[in-house]
Design a protein around this motif. Structure first.
Motif, PDB file in Angstrom:
ATOM      1  N   PRO A   1      -5.615  19.392   9.211  1.00 42.47           N
ATOM      2  CA  PRO A   1      -6.356  18.265   8.617  1.00 42.47           C
ATOM      3  C   PRO A   1      -5.774  17.901   7.254  1.00 42.47           C
ATOM      4  N   LEU A   2      -5.724  16.624   6.958  1.00 42.18           N
ATOM      5  CA  LEU A   2      -5.165  16.131   5.700  1.00 42.18           C
ATOM      6  C   LEU A   2      -6.147  15.163   5.052  1.00 42.18           C
ATOM      7  N   ARG A   3      -6.287  15.269   3.724  1.00 40.21           N
ATOM      8  CA  ARG A   3      -7.046  14.271   2.963  1.00 40.21           C
ATOM      9  C   ARG A   3      -6.045  13.252   2.434  1.00 40.21           C
ATOM     10  N   VAL A   4      -6.108  12.050   2.976  1.00 42.84           N
ATOM     11  CA  VAL A   4      -5.144  10.995   2.664  1.00 42.84           C
ATOM     12  C   VAL A   4      -5.866   9.871   1.910  1.00 42.84           C
ATOM     13  N   PHE A   5      -5.286   9.456   0.806  1.00 43.06           N
ATOM     14  CA  PHE A   5      -5.832   8.358   0.020  1.00 43.06           C
ATOM     15  C   PHE A   5      -4.827   7.208   0.024  1.00 43.06           C
ATOM     16  N   VAL A   6      -5.265   6.072   0.566  1.00 44.41           N
ATOM     17  CA  VAL A   6      -4.414   4.885   0.673  1.00 44.41           C
ATOM     18  C   VAL A   6      -4.838   3.892  -0.417  1.00 44.41           C
ATOM     19  N   SER A   7      -3.880   3.503  -1.222  1.00 41.95           N
ATOM     20  CA  SER A   7      -4.159   2.552  -2.317  1.00 41.95           C
ATOM     21  C   SER A   7      -3.326   1.298  -2.128  1.00 41.95           C
TER      22      SER A   7
ATOM     23  N   ALA B   1       0.835  -1.207   0.000  1.00 38.58           N
ATOM     24  CA  ALA B   1       0.000   0.000   0.000  1.00 38.58           C
ATOM     25  C   ALA B   1       0.864   1.249   0.000  1.00 38.58           C
ATOM     26  N   THR B   2       0.380   2.274  -0.655  1.00 37.79           N
ATOM     27  CA  THR B   2       0.993   3.602  -0.632  1.00 37.79           C
ATOM     28  C   THR B   2      -0.095   4.632  -0.374  1.00 37.79           C
ATOM     29  N   MET B   3       0.331   5.841  -0.094  1.00 37.36           N
ATOM     30  CA  MET B   3      -0.658   6.880   0.138  1.00 37.36           C
ATOM     31  C   MET B   3      -0.281   8.155  -0.609  1.00 37.36           C
TER      32      MET B   3
END
Length: 520
Positions: free
Chosen positions: A477-483, A451-453
């Protein structure tokens, strides 16, 4: 046959009719109290405490404390806009309200402890109502004189001289009241800035309303109502009895040595009478700020200020008797000495000859205060609880983290399948920097193989770790997307964690999260 309501109505009418026939008022009108100035140890102690407490209240908002360029330099500040409480080197955030709650619990237990040991010492020495009333009385004596002069002035018809004394007194009272309200608002904003804004009419409306309300309440409660607040409004006298026991020190008239009270004691002795030590001078009544006679026994109105002790000791010095006719005493000692004075277990006539020997000294059976009486189960429990809570707060304050992380998983959609077959989850990661200086934190994915973000607003290719700068005393605040790659995806929920670390301080915070994928 009369119902209960009719019977009660007849009873009330009968009481009223009986009172009218006897010429007795049903309700006693309030009589103004004119306390005389006392001199002695307890009066000096009250002066010292009044100076300290008023000094703390009025001066504290103006004290400075250097917290660096990113935090306010006011030593004590309740910063509502930024949701902070500053107390010298301590900074409390809203989520740390447990420290404030702990201090309130300590204050309550401390009040129980003091009351169980020395009765209403809080009321007599440090209660704001007592302190400000003492201050207003100082002003009143300055303009109108002591007790007899004030009584005479109030009875005199209105004249230029009376106005010349009354008007300046009320003006100073109002100035003190305004200063009281003004000092209060300085705790909630930078004091020098707010003072200038307030004087130039640029302060918030809430500041002017707060000063107006506190000015009115201080003037009415401290200058006008005075002892009526303690007697009728304050709930503390009505619940303090639950915290007193027979070994609690309270201001007591020792009638076992004072009775029978007589004014002309030399003539009484010449007539073969044996008087007590009380010369019935009423000095104790004259100095009482609530206007009671301590010789009538323990009363709800007594605030334990001990001024009657000073007044009585001064009289005892003049007539050649030992001090302590009025003193701090315990109920246990009082009852013991009463048994000695009456010669019986039951309350009987006091015989002064039982109290003193032929040389005029107190007999050995008379018992005085002993310090070890303060160390009893109740006070030890109170002190232990108070100390343990305080110690716990200090440990928690010294070991608390200055970094917090909170993560919220997106709810809709829970996951997204990308064109290459990988699964992506969205998270809102909040990093809280609780230090008054900028810091850089490293946000890392732990677990979740393959996984990466990617983070909105942070440049760089998707990776497992990013450096995140956070401003001082701020939440970012952070918008983090983990794939996760298709060959590593596990169906359902897979646990992993976000780890946030600050290299210089070594602080680490870990938040356990879940990665959602389609069920097979």
């Amino acid at each position: 046959m009369l119902d209960q309501t009719a019977v009660e109505k007849l009873d009330v009418e009968a009481v009223n009719k009986g009172a009218k026939q006897k010429g007795e008022p049903l309700y006693a009108a309030h009589q103004k109290v004119y306390p005389k100035r006392a001199e002695g140890f307890y009066r000096r102690l009250k002066w010292i405490i009044m100076a300290i407490t008023l000094g703390i209240y009025y001066i504290t908002p103006w004290l400075r404390w250097d917290r660096g360029p990113y935090a306010p330099d006011q030593a004590v500040l309740i910063d509502f806009p930024n949701r902070r409480f500053y107390f010298f080197f301590v900074e409390i955030w809203p989520q740390e309200f447990i420290f404030i709650a702990g201090l309130l619990v300590m204050a309550g237990i401390g009040l129980f402890l003091i009351t169980s040991v020395v009765g209403r010492a809080w009321c007599g020495y440090t209660c704001p109502q007592t302190v400000w009333t003492d201050l207003f009385l100082v002003v009143e004596r300055f303009f109108e004189g002591d007790r007899n002069a004030r009584i005479k002035l109030d009875k005199a018809p209105w004249s230029g001289e009376k106005l010349a004394r009354k008007v300046p007194k009320h003006i100073v009272w109002l100035l003190i009241s305004v200063a009281t309200g003004g000092a209060w608002i300085f705790y909630f904003a930078d004091a020098p800035t707010l003072a200038v804004d307030f004087a130039t009419g640029q302060a918030p409306l809430a500041a002017y309303l707060t000063v107006a309300v506190l000015t009115a309440t201080t003037y009415v409660l401290g200058a006008i109502m005075r002892e009526q607040v303690c007697i009728y409004m304050c709930p503390w006298p009505r619940i303090q009895a639950a915290m007193l026991d027979e070994n609690s020190l309270v201001v007591t008239y020792n009638d076992w040595r004072g009775e029978p009270r007589m004014r002309g004691q030399k003539k009484a002795r010449a007539q073969g009478l044996v008087p007590g030590d009380c010369v019935d001078c009423n000095a104790c009544v004259a100095v009482c700020p609530t206007g009671i006679d301590i010789r009538d026994g323990q009363q709800l109105e007594c605030i334990t200020c001990a001024l009657c002790i000073d007044a009585c000791d001064a009289v005892m010095d003049k007539v050649g008797h030992e001090r302590g006719l009025i003193s701090y005493a315990t109920l246990a000692d009082y009852n013991h000495n009463m048994r000695v004075a009456t010669g019986s277990e039951a309350t009987g006539a006091i015989d002064p000859s039982r109290v003193r020997d032929d040389k005029g000294n107190f007999v050995e059976a008379i018992r005085g205060f002993r310090w070890r009486e303060m160390l009893r189960v109740r006070t030890i429990i109170y002190f232990a609880a108070w100390g343990l809570i305080g110690l716990g707060l200090l440990v928690a304050l010294g070991t608390r983290d200055r970094l917090e992380v909170n993560v919220q998983h997106d709810r809709n959609p829970v996951f997204t399948q990308l064109s290459d077959g990988s699964i992506r989850n969205g998270y809102t990661v909040k990093i809280l920097n609780m230090v008054a200086e900028p810091r850089t934190f490293t946000l890392t994915l732990d677990g979740l193989a393959g996984a990466t973000m990617a983070i909105n607003g942070i440049d760089g290719e998707p990776a497992r770790s990013f450096d995140i700068p956070v401003e001082p005393d701020k939440l970012r605040p952070l918008r983090v997307f983990v794939s996760q790659s298709p060959d590593q995806v596990q169906p359902g929920s897979t646990p992993f964690s976000f780890t946030v670390e600050e290299a210089d301080s070594g602080e680490v915070d870990v938040y356990n999260a879940n990665f959602e994928a389609p069920e097979e």
